[in-house]
Design a protein around this motif. Structure first.
Motif, PDB file in Angstrom:
ATOM      1  N   ALA A  25       2.479 -10.948   5.832  1.00 30.46           N
ATOM      2  CA  ALA A  25       1.153 -11.539   5.622  1.00 30.46           C
ATOM      3  C   ALA A  25       0.093 -10.801   6.428  1.00 30.46           C
ATOM      4  CB  ALA A  25       1.178 -13.021   6.004  1.00 30.46           C
ATOM      5  N   ALA A  26       0.420 -10.408   7.645  1.00 30.08           N
ATOM      6  CA  ALA A  26      -0.521  -9.637   8.457  1.00 30.08           C
ATOM      7  C   ALA A  26      -0.792  -8.275   7.826  1.00 30.08           C
ATOM      8  CB  ALA A  26       0.020  -9.471   9.874  1.00 30.08           C
ATOM      9  N   GLY A  27       0.218  -7.685   7.214  1.00 29.12           N
ATOM     10  CA  GLY A  27       0.028  -6.418   6.509  1.00 29.12           C
ATOM     11  C   GLY A  27      -0.896  -6.574   5.312  1.00 29.12           C
ATOM     12  N   LEU A  28      -0.757  -7.672   4.585  1.00 29.72           N
ATOM     13  CA  LEU A  28      -1.665  -7.935   3.467  1.00 29.72           C
ATOM     14  C   LEU A  28      -3.103  -8.068   3.946  1.00 29.72           C
ATOM     15  CD1 LEU A  28       0.475 -10.501   1.458  1.00 29.72           C
ATOM     16  CD2 LEU A  28      -0.249  -8.257   0.674  1.00 29.72           C
ATOM     17  N   VAL A  29      -3.298  -8.829   5.010  1.00 25.83           N
ATOM     18  CA  VAL A  29      -4.647  -9.023   5.549  1.00 25.83           C
ATOM     19  C   VAL A  29      -5.205  -7.711   6.085  1.00 25.83           C
ATOM     20  CG1 VAL A  29      -5.959 -10.185   7.361  1.00 25.83           C
ATOM     21  CG2 VAL A  29      -4.298 -11.458   6.019  1.00 25.83           C
ATOM     22  N   ALA A  30      -4.379  -6.940   6.775  1.00 28.72           N
ATOM     23  CA  ALA A  30      -4.831  -5.648   7.306  1.00 28.72           C
ATOM     24  C   ALA A  30      -5.186  -4.682   6.179  1.00 28.72           C
ATOM     25  CB  ALA A  30      -3.755  -5.041   8.198  1.00 28.72           C
ATOM     26  N   GLY A  31      -4.418  -4.715   5.103  1.00 29.79           N
ATOM     27  CA  GLY A  31      -4.718  -3.849   3.970  1.00 29.79           C
ATOM     28  C   GLY A  31      -6.030  -4.192   3.302  1.00 29.79           C
ATOM     29  N   VAL A  32      -6.290  -5.472   3.117  1.00 29.65           N
ATOM     30  CA  VAL A  32      -7.557  -5.895   2.513  1.00 29.65           C
ATOM     31  C   VAL A  32      -8.718  -5.560   3.449  1.00 29.65           C
ATOM     32  CG1 VAL A  32      -8.880  -7.906   1.785  1.00 29.65           C
ATOM     33  CG2 VAL A  32      -6.508  -7.671   1.077  1.00 29.65           C
ATOM     34  N   ALA A  33      -8.544  -5.834   4.740  1.00 29.11           N
ATOM     35  CA  ALA A  33      -9.611  -5.543   5.705  1.00 29.11           C
ATOM     36  C   ALA A  33      -9.901  -4.046   5.775  1.00 29.11           C
ATOM     37  CB  ALA A  33      -9.232  -6.076   7.077  1.00 29.11           C
ATOM     38  N   LEU A  77       0.255   7.105   6.967  1.00 24.67           N
ATOM     39  CA  LEU A  77      -0.237   6.240   8.038  1.00 24.67           C
ATOM     40  C   LEU A  77       0.154   4.785   7.826  1.00 24.67           C
ATOM     41  CD1 LEU A  77      -3.823   7.680   8.626  1.00 24.67           C
ATOM     42  CD2 LEU A  77      -1.842   7.849  10.133  1.00 24.67           C
ATOM     43  N   VAL A  78       0.001   4.316   6.597  1.00 24.42           N
ATOM     44  CA  VAL A  78       0.249   2.901   6.312  1.00 24.42           C
ATOM     45  C   VAL A  78       1.728   2.556   6.414  1.00 24.42           C
ATOM     46  CG1 VAL A  78       0.225   1.227   4.414  1.00 24.42           C
ATOM     47  CG2 VAL A  78      -1.817   2.520   4.950  1.00 24.42           C
ATOM     48  N   VAL A  79       2.585   3.437   5.959  1.00 21.86           N
ATOM     49  CA  VAL A  79       4.016   3.158   5.994  1.00 21.86           C
ATOM     50  C   VAL A  79       4.661   3.695   7.270  1.00 21.86           C
ATOM     51  CG1 VAL A  79       6.206   3.585   4.821  1.00 21.86           C
ATOM     52  CG2 VAL A  79       4.171   3.086   3.484  1.00 21.86           C
ATOM     53  N   GLY A  80       4.251   4.867   7.696  1.00 24.43           N
ATOM     54  CA  GLY A  80       4.915   5.516   8.809  1.00 24.43           C
ATOM     55  C   GLY A  80       4.643   4.929  10.177  1.00 24.43           C
ATOM     56  N   ALA A 122       7.711  -5.169   9.213  1.00 27.14           N
ATOM     57  CA  ALA A 122       7.326  -5.916   8.014  1.00 27.14           C
ATOM     58  C   ALA A 122       5.854  -5.757   7.669  1.00 27.14           C
ATOM     59  CB  ALA A 122       7.655  -7.398   8.208  1.00 27.14           C
ATOM     60  N   VAL A 123       5.053  -5.201   8.559  1.00 21.25           N
ATOM     61  CA  VAL A 123       3.636  -4.980   8.252  1.00 21.25           C
ATOM     62  C   VAL A 123       3.486  -3.920   7.155  1.00 21.25           C
ATOM     63  CG1 VAL A 123       1.482  -4.044   9.198  1.00 21.25           C
ATOM     64  CG2 VAL A 123       2.744  -5.775  10.461  1.00 21.25           C
ATOM     65  N   ALA A 124       4.319  -2.899   7.175  1.00 20.93           N
ATOM     66  CA  ALA A 124       4.204  -1.771   6.242  1.00 20.93           C
ATOM     67  C   ALA A 124       4.306  -2.181   4.766  1.00 20.93           C
ATOM     68  CB  ALA A 124       5.227  -0.701   6.585  1.00 20.93           C
ATOM     69  N   PRO A 125       5.292  -2.981   4.337  1.00 19.29           N
ATOM     70  CA  PRO A 125       5.345  -3.323   2.910  1.00 19.29           C
ATOM     71  C   PRO A 125       4.158  -4.172   2.450  1.00 19.29           C
ATOM     72  CG  PRO A 125       7.407  -3.909   3.981  1.00 19.29           C
ATOM     73  CD  PRO A 125       6.485  -3.445   5.037  1.00 19.29           C
ATOM     74  N   GLY A 126       3.668  -5.041   3.312  1.00 14.87           N
ATOM     75  CA  GLY A 126       2.500  -5.847   2.936  1.00 14.87           C
ATOM     76  C   GLY A 126       1.266  -4.996   2.738  1.00 14.87           C
ATOM     77  N   TRP A 127       1.033  -4.097   3.671  1.00 14.94           N
ATOM     78  CA  TRP A 127      -0.129  -3.223   3.602  1.00 14.94           C
ATOM     79  C   TRP A 127      -0.011  -2.269   2.412  1.00 14.94           C
ATOM     80  CZ3 TRP A 127      -2.290  -0.876   8.730  1.00 14.94           C
ATOM     81  CH2 TRP A 127      -3.543  -0.330   8.510  1.00 14.94           C
ATOM     82  N   PHE A 128       1.165  -1.714   2.205  1.00 17.54           N
ATOM     83  CA  PHE A 128       1.383  -0.802   1.080  1.00 17.54           C
ATOM     84  C   PHE A 128       1.236  -1.537  -0.250  1.00 17.54           C
ATOM     85  CE2 PHE A 128       4.206   1.678  -1.760  1.00 17.54           C
ATOM     86  CZ  PHE A 128       3.496   2.874  -1.729  1.00 17.54           C
ATOM     87  N   GLY A 129       1.679  -2.798  -0.295  1.00 14.83           N
ATOM     88  CA  GLY A 129       1.518  -3.594  -1.512  1.00 14.83           C
ATOM     89  C   GLY A 129       0.067  -3.791  -1.894  1.00 14.83           C
ATOM     90  N   LEU A 166      -2.392  -1.699  -1.167  1.00 11.01           N
ATOM     91  CA  LEU A 166      -2.874  -0.414  -1.667  1.00 11.01           C
ATOM     92  C   LEU A 166      -2.416  -0.156  -3.100  1.00 11.01           C
ATOM     93  CD1 LEU A 166      -2.408   1.875   1.457  1.00 11.01           C
ATOM     94  CD2 LEU A 166      -4.494   0.818   0.616  1.00 11.01           C
ATOM     95  N   VAL A 167      -1.186  -0.510  -3.401  1.00 16.69           N
ATOM     96  CA  VAL A 167      -0.669  -0.335  -4.769  1.00 16.69           C
ATOM     97  C   VAL A 167      -1.420  -1.248  -5.731  1.00 16.69           C
ATOM     98  CG1 VAL A 167       1.342  -0.691  -6.238  1.00 16.69           C
ATOM     99  CG2 VAL A 167       1.585   0.487  -4.059  1.00 16.69           C
ATOM    100  N   ALA A 168      -1.649  -2.496  -5.337  1.00 18.74           N
ATOM    101  CA  ALA A 168      -2.368  -3.429  -6.204  1.00 18.74           C
ATOM    102  C   ALA A 168      -3.795  -2.947  -6.465  1.00 18.74           C
ATOM    103  CB  ALA A 168      -2.391  -4.820  -5.577  1.00 18.74           C
ATOM    104  N   ILE A 169      -4.443  -2.387  -5.462  1.00 16.79           N
ATOM    105  CA  ILE A 169      -5.802  -1.869  -5.659  1.00 16.79           C
ATOM    106  C   ILE A 169      -5.791  -0.686  -6.612  1.00 16.79           C
ATOM    107  CG2 ILE A 169      -7.675  -0.658  -4.462  1.00 16.79           C
ATOM    108  CD1 ILE A 169      -7.098  -2.556  -2.091  1.00 16.79           C
ATOM    109  N   GLN A 170      -4.802   0.192  -6.499  1.00 14.71           N
ATOM    110  CA  GLN A 170      -4.719   1.321  -7.417  1.00 14.71           C
ATOM    111  C   GLN A 170      -4.453   0.849  -8.849  1.00 14.71           C
ATOM    112  OE1 GLN A 170      -5.297   4.554  -7.187  1.00 14.71           O
ATOM    113  NE2 GLN A 170      -5.933   4.291  -5.067  1.00 14.71           N
ATOM    114  N   VAL A 171      -3.656  -0.182  -9.014  1.00 15.35           N
ATOM    115  CA  VAL A 171      -3.381  -0.702 -10.356  1.00 15.35           C
ATOM    116  C   VAL A 171      -4.643  -1.305 -10.964  1.00 15.35           C
ATOM    117  CG1 VAL A 171      -2.134  -2.490 -11.620  1.00 15.35           C
ATOM    118  CG2 VAL A 171      -0.921  -1.033  -9.995  1.00 15.35           C
ATOM    119  N   VAL A 172      -5.384  -2.048 -10.171  1.00 14.98           N
ATOM    120  CA  VAL A 172      -6.575  -2.723 -10.696  1.00 14.98           C
ATOM    121  C   VAL A 172      -7.689  -1.728 -11.014  1.00 14.98           C
ATOM    122  CG1 VAL A 172      -8.434  -4.312 -10.080  1.00 14.98           C
ATOM    123  CG2 VAL A 172      -6.072  -4.908  -9.580  1.00 14.98           C
ATOM    124  N   PHE A 173      -7.945  -0.783 -10.117  1.00 14.77           N
ATOM    125  CA  PHE A 173      -9.059   0.142 -10.300  1.00 14.77           C
ATOM    126  C   PHE A 173      -8.671   1.446 -10.980  1.00 14.77           C
ATOM    127  CE2 PHE A 173     -10.671  -2.389  -6.655  1.00 14.77           C
ATOM    128  CZ  PHE A 173     -11.751  -2.927  -7.318  1.00 14.77           C
TER     129      PHE A 173
END
Length: 92
Positions: A19-27, A44-47, A74-81, A83-90
């Motif tokens: 959840a923190a990774g999701l919030v960090a990715g959006v922020a 950077l996001v995964v490594g 566990a932060v890495a998959p949330g943050w990467f998710g 980024l992937v969702a943003i690429q799919v949408v845009f």
């Protein structure tokens, strides 16, 4: 030997880390407007969180440090998710 905390605590740390990774990715997406190469962003996001978490896991002597390492991993998959969702949408 890695000291493992109770299973519910380890699972909770990983859930909160995702959840923190999701919030960090959006922020980060809202705050950073610079053009950055995708391979550098993925590295950077995964490594970085994975490396920090694995170091904490391998060298932990206390149970709470193991939980903190699981959180960091566990932060890495949330943050990467995000980024992937943003690429799919845009579009890529």
């Amino acid at each position: 030997m890695i000291p493992l905390p109770r299973p519910w605590l380890l699972t909770s740390a990983m859930l909160v880390g995702t959840a923190a990774g999701l919030v960090a990715g959006v922020a980060a997406t809202l705050l950073v407007h610079a053009r950055i190469r995708p391979d550098i962003v993925i590295a950077l996001v995964v490594g970085v969180p994975t490396a920090i978490g694995l170091v904490l896991l391998v060298f932990s002597r206390r149970r709470w440090v193991t939980a903190l390492g699981a959180f960091a991993v566990a932060v890495a998959p949330g943050w990467f998710g995000v980024l992937v969702a943003i690429q799919v949408v845009f579009g890529a």
